[in-house]
Design a protein around this motif. Structure first.
Motif, PDB file in Angstrom:
ATOM      1  N   SER A 287     -53.908  -6.357  -1.017  1.00 44.68           N
ATOM      2  CA  SER A 287     -55.293  -5.922  -1.130  1.00 44.68           C
ATOM      3  C   SER A 287     -55.500  -4.590  -1.378  1.00 44.68           C
ATOM      4  N   TYR A 288     -56.822  -4.059  -1.770  1.00 41.30           N
ATOM      5  CA  TYR A 288     -57.309  -2.967  -1.793  1.00 41.30           C
ATOM      6  C   TYR A 288     -58.441  -2.953  -1.048  1.00 41.30           C
ATOM      7  N   GLY A 289     -58.306  -2.733   0.301  1.00 38.87           N
ATOM      8  CA  GLY A 289     -59.678  -2.488   1.181  1.00 38.87           C
ATOM      9  C   GLY A 289     -60.027  -4.272   1.270  1.00 38.87           C
TER      10      GLY A 289
ATOM     11  N   SER B 226     -58.871  -8.722 -17.518  1.00 39.98           N
ATOM     12  CA  SER B 226     -58.974  -7.505 -16.885  1.00 39.98           C
ATOM     13  C   SER B 226     -59.452  -7.704 -15.663  1.00 39.98           C
ATOM     14  N   GLY B 227     -58.724  -7.028 -14.726  1.00 39.62           N
ATOM     15  CA  GLY B 227     -58.914  -7.169 -13.302  1.00 39.62           C
ATOM     16  C   GLY B 227     -58.495  -8.289 -12.536  1.00 39.62           C
ATOM     17  N   SER B 228     -57.320  -9.143 -13.344  1.00 37.61           N
ATOM     18  CA  SER B 228     -56.718 -10.127 -12.570  1.00 37.61           C
ATOM     19  C   SER B 228     -55.629  -9.883 -11.740  1.00 37.61           C
ATOM     20  N   GLY B 229     -55.029  -8.824 -11.699  1.00 38.62           N
ATOM     21  CA  GLY B 229     -54.008  -8.183 -10.919  1.00 38.62           C
ATOM     22  C   GLY B 229     -52.886  -7.909 -11.793  1.00 38.62           C
ATOM     23  N   LYS B 230     -52.686  -7.775 -12.980  1.00 38.05           N
ATOM     24  CA  LYS B 230     -51.476  -7.766 -13.656  1.00 38.05           C
ATOM     25  C   LYS B 230     -50.732  -6.324 -13.355  1.00 38.05           C
ATOM     26  N   SER B 231     -51.687  -5.012 -13.297  1.00 38.48           N
ATOM     27  CA  SER B 231     -50.921  -3.874 -12.948  1.00 38.48           C
ATOM     28  C   SER B 231     -50.589  -3.745 -11.669  1.00 38.48           C
ATOM     29  N   THR B 232     -51.227  -4.541 -10.719  1.00 38.26           N
ATOM     30  CA  THR B 232     -50.828  -4.670  -9.158  1.00 38.26           C
ATOM     31  C   THR B 232     -49.365  -5.208  -9.047  1.00 38.26           C
ATOM     32  N   LEU B 233     -49.334  -6.369  -9.980  1.00 36.94           N
ATOM     33  CA  LEU B 233     -48.128  -7.082  -9.751  1.00 36.94           C
ATOM     34  C   LEU B 233     -46.892  -6.186 -10.299  1.00 36.94           C
TER      35      LEU B 233
HETATM   36  N1  LIG Z   1     -56.637   1.418  -6.475  1.00 32.97           N
HETATM   37  C1  LIG Z   1     -57.354   0.536  -6.481  1.00 32.97           C
HETATM   38  N2  LIG Z   1     -58.612   0.525  -5.438  1.00 32.97           N
HETATM   39  C2  LIG Z   1     -59.208  -0.534  -5.284  1.00 32.97           C
HETATM   40  N3  LIG Z   1     -59.353  -1.589  -6.035  1.00 32.97           N
HETATM   41  C3  LIG Z   1     -58.330  -1.939  -7.128  1.00 32.97           C
HETATM   42  C4  LIG Z   1     -57.500  -0.710  -7.323  1.00 32.97           C
HETATM   43  N4  LIG Z   1     -56.662  -1.073  -8.365  1.00 32.97           N
HETATM   44  C5  LIG Z   1     -57.143  -2.148  -8.501  1.00 32.97           C
HETATM   45  N5  LIG Z   1     -58.180  -2.751  -7.836  1.00 32.97           N
HETATM   46  C6  LIG Z   1     -58.734  -3.770  -8.046  1.00 32.97           C
HETATM   47  O1  LIG Z   1     -57.806  -5.210  -7.773  1.00 32.97           O
HETATM   48  C7  LIG Z   1     -58.000  -6.015  -8.759  1.00 32.97           C
HETATM   49  C8  LIG Z   1     -56.822  -6.090  -9.559  1.00 32.97           C
HETATM   50  O2  LIG Z   1     -56.772  -4.979 -10.502  1.00 32.97           O
HETATM   51  P1  LIG Z   1     -55.415  -4.699 -11.370  1.00 32.97           P
HETATM   52  O3  LIG Z   1     -54.190  -4.927 -10.813  1.00 32.97           O
HETATM   53  O4  LIG Z   1     -55.557  -3.307 -11.875  1.00 32.97           O
HETATM   54  O5  LIG Z   1     -55.916  -5.571 -12.486  1.00 32.97           O
HETATM   55  P2  LIG Z   1     -55.416  -5.649 -14.299  1.00 32.97           P
HETATM   56  O6  LIG Z   1     -54.377  -4.824 -14.447  1.00 32.97           O
HETATM   57  O7  LIG Z   1     -55.222  -7.234 -14.392  1.00 32.97           O
HETATM   58  O8  LIG Z   1     -56.756  -5.270 -14.831  1.00 32.97           O
HETATM   59  C9  LIG Z   1     -59.233  -5.779  -9.496  1.00 32.97           C
HETATM   60  O9  LIG Z   1     -60.386  -6.305  -8.849  1.00 32.97           O
HETATM   61  C10 LIG Z   1     -59.430  -3.981  -9.402  1.00 32.97           C
HETATM   62  O10 LIG Z   1     -60.777  -3.728  -9.419  1.00 32.97           O
END
Ligand SMILES: Nc1ncnc2c1ncn2[C@@H]1O[C@H](COP(=O)(O)OP(=O)(O)O)[C@@H](O)[C@H]1O
Ligand SMILES: [Mg+2]
Lengths: 178, 253
Positions: B29-31, B55-62
Motif C-alpha cells: 500500500s501507498y498510504g 494503467s494503475g493496476s499495480g504492474k510497476s509496484t509488482l
Molecule cells: N509512489 C506512489 N505513491 C502513491 N501512490 C502510488 C505510488 N506508486 C503507485 N501508486 C498508486 O498505486 C497504484 C498502482 O500503481 P502502479 O504499480 O504504478 O500501476 P501500473 O504500473 O500498473 O500503472 C495506482 O493506484 C497508483 O496511483
C-alpha cells in the motif's frame, strides 16, 4: 478484395501460367485462404474477356496444357487505378467476439462473459506471439513481415476492445455482487 | 522453421518446473492506496514473462517488489533458496547489483557520460578495473547493434538508440533476472520493435529470465507467457487444456 486484381498484380512481374500464379499467391499471402485451381482459371478467363490479360503461349508438359498469360496495357492501367482506390473502412465487420459477450450478458451471466474474455485474450495473445516470431525470425521476407504487422494490428485492435469490454463486465459483476 | 514451439529448454539439473522467483500473497500500500492486494506468482527460470494490465493496476509496484526494491507490507518473495523480503537492505542491494538488472521506460542514462562509459558504469561500481569494464561495455553495445555509438553521449542519441544503450547497461552484469518496466513506452513502433527484438534475442542467448511489464499487447507478444494484473490482484489461472483450442480457426473463415 478481388482475386482478379491480385492475379493482375502477380502477373505484372512477368508472364506466368495459372499453376505458377496459384503457387505464388499462396506463398505471398500466407494468411489468406489458398486459391483453388478452378478459381484461378475462371478468373484468368474473365480477365482475358475484359482485355486485361492476354494468353501468350501454351506449355505442354506431361500434365494438362498450361496457358501462359501476360498483362496488357489496359491491365496495367487497371491495376494502378485499383491501387489508387481506398478500401471502404468497415467499422461494423461481423464480429463473433462481440456477439458472444452480448449473448453471455443477455443470458445474465457476467461471470461467463468475463471468463470468455480472458480465454479469448489468451488465444489472441498466443496468435500474436506467432506473428511476432515471424517478424523476429531472421529468415522472413518483407511481404511476410508486412502481413504479420497487419495481423498484429488487427489482433491488437480486438484486444483493445476486449480490454474495455472486460472492464465494463467487471464493473457489472461488482454491481450484481453487491 | 518451427515457429510454434515456444517452450524454452530447461536446464536438466533444475527439473521441469524450476522457478526463478516466487511471490506469495504480496500486499503493498501507498498510504491509503492498496496497490497490490494479495498477489501470488511464479516466474520460471529462463522465461520471458509479460506482466500486463490497465494503467494503475499495480504492474510497476509488482516489478519493484519482485526486484527487491520495494519491501511489501505483507507476503514474501523468494529468489531460488533465498527469501529476499526477509533480508536487510544492504544484502538486497548487493543482490540487485549482481544478479538483477533493471530497465525503465526512460533508460536513465547519465547524460554527461558516453555510451560506453554508461554501460561500463555498473561494472565500475562493483569494483571492476576500468579497462575490463570498457571492454565488456564494447561487447554489449555490439550485441545491441549500437557499437558505433560508443563515444556518443545520450543527448545526441535518438530515443531508440538511447534505449538500446540502456538495455546493454542493464545486461552488462549478466544478471539472472532482467526487470523491464515499459521498456519501449517512449518509442514509436519500429524503434520499439528493434529494442524488443534485440532484448529477446540477447536474453535467450544469455539464458536471462525476463519480467517484462507493459500495457501494450504487441510488446507482451514478445514474451512466452502473460499474467494480467487487475486492481492489484491476478485473476485465477485459466485451465491450460481448454485455452489453446482457438487460434487454429484462421483460414477457414
Ligand atoms: N509512489 C506512489 N505513491 C502513491 N501512490 C502510488 C505510488 N506508486 C503507485 N501508486 C498508486 O498505486 C497504484 C498502482 O500503481 P502502479 O504499480 O504504478 O500501476 P501500473 O504500473 O500498473 O500503472 C495506482 O493506484 C497508483 O496511483
Ligand atoms: Mg507502471
Amino acid at each position: 478484395m478481388s482475386t482478379g486484381h491480385v492475379l493482375l498484380g502477380l502477373l505484372s512481374r512477368g508472364q506466368r501460367h495459372g499453376y505458377e500464379l496459384k503457387r505464388e499467391h499462396d506463398e505471398r499471402f500466407p494468411a489468406a485462404r489458398p486459391l483453388a485451381f478452378g478459381q484461378v482459371y475462371t478468373t484468368l478467363e474473365r480477365l482475358h474477356r475484359q482485355g486485361l490479360v492476354e494468353p501468350v503461349a501454351v506449355h505442354r508438359v506431361d500434365g494438362p496444357d498450361r496457358t501462359v498469360y501476360e498483362v496488357t496495357d489496359t491491365g496495367r492501367t487497371e491495376i494502378h487505378a485499383w491501387l489508387r482506390n481506398i478500401e471502404t473502412p468497415a467499422p461494423h465487420v461481423s464480429n463473433p467476439l462481440s456477439t458472444k459477450v452480448t449473448i453471455a450478458l443477455l443470458v445474465g451471466d457476467a461471470a461467463a462473459a468475463a471468463d470468455y474474455l480472458r480465454r479469448q485474450r489468451r488465444a489472441h495473445l498466443e496468435r500474436m506471439r506467432y506473428y511476432t516470431r515471424v517478424k523476429t525470425d531472421g529468415g522472413s521476407s518483407l511481404h511476410e513481415v508486412l502481413a504479420a504487422d497487419y495481423a498484429l494490428s488487427h489482433l491488437d485492435a480486438d484486444l483493445s476492445w476486449m480490454e474495455t469490454a472486460s472492464q465494463r463486465v467487471h464493473a457489472l459483476e461488482k454491481e450484481i455482487g453487491t | 522453421m518451427n515457429r510454434t514451439s515456444t517452450t524454452q529448454p530447461t536446464p536438466s539439473h533444475l527439473g521441469p518446473d524450476s522457478s526463478m522467483l516466487r511471490a506469495r500473497s504480496l500486499v503493498v500500500s501507498y498510504g491509503r492506496t492498496a496497490a497490490l492486494r494479495g498477489v501470488t506468482l511464479e516466474v520460471r527460470r529462463g522465461e520471458i514473462l509479460a506482466v500486463t494490465g490497465p494503467s494503475g493496476s499495480g504492474k510497476s509496484t509488482l516489478l519493484l517488489t519482485l526486484a527487491g526494491i520495494l519491501v511489501p507490507d505483507a507476503g514474501e518473495v523468494h529468489f531460488g533458496e533465498r527469501c529476499i523480503t526477509a533480508e536487510n537492505e544492504s544484502s538486497r542491494s548487493r543482490l540487485r547489483r549482481k544478479q538483477f538488472g533493471v530497465l525503465f521506460q526512460f533508460g536513465q542514462l547519465v547524460p554527461e557520460l558516453t555510451a560506453e562509459e554508461n554501460v561500463a558504469l555498473p561494472l565500475l561500481l562493483s569494483g571492476r578495473r576500468r579497462g575490463v569494464a570498457i571492454t565488456a561495455a564494447t561487447t554489449w553495445l555490439d550485441r545491441f547493434g549500437v557499437a558505433d555509438l560508443a563515444k556518443v553521449r545520450p543527448p545526441e542519441m535518438s530515443g531508440g538508440q538511447a534505449q538500446r544503450v540502456a538495455v546493454a547497461r542493464a545486461m552488462v552484469t549478466e544478471p539472472e533476472v532482467l526487470f523491464a518496466d515499459e521498456p519501449t513506452g517512449a518509442l514509436d513502433t519500429l524503434a520499439g520493435e528493434q529494442v524488443m527484438t534485440q532484448l529477446v534475442r540477447v536474453a535467450r542467448e544469455a539464458d536471462t529470465t525476463v519480467v517484462l511489464v507493459t500495457h501494450d499487447a504487441r510488446i507482451a507478444a514478445y514474451g512466452d507467457r502473460e499474467v494480467v494484473v487487475r486492481d492489484g490482484v491476478l485473476p485465477d489461472p485459466i485451465p491450460a487444456d481448454e485455452a489453446s483450442v482457438s487460434g487454429r480457426e484462421e483460414g477457414r473463415s
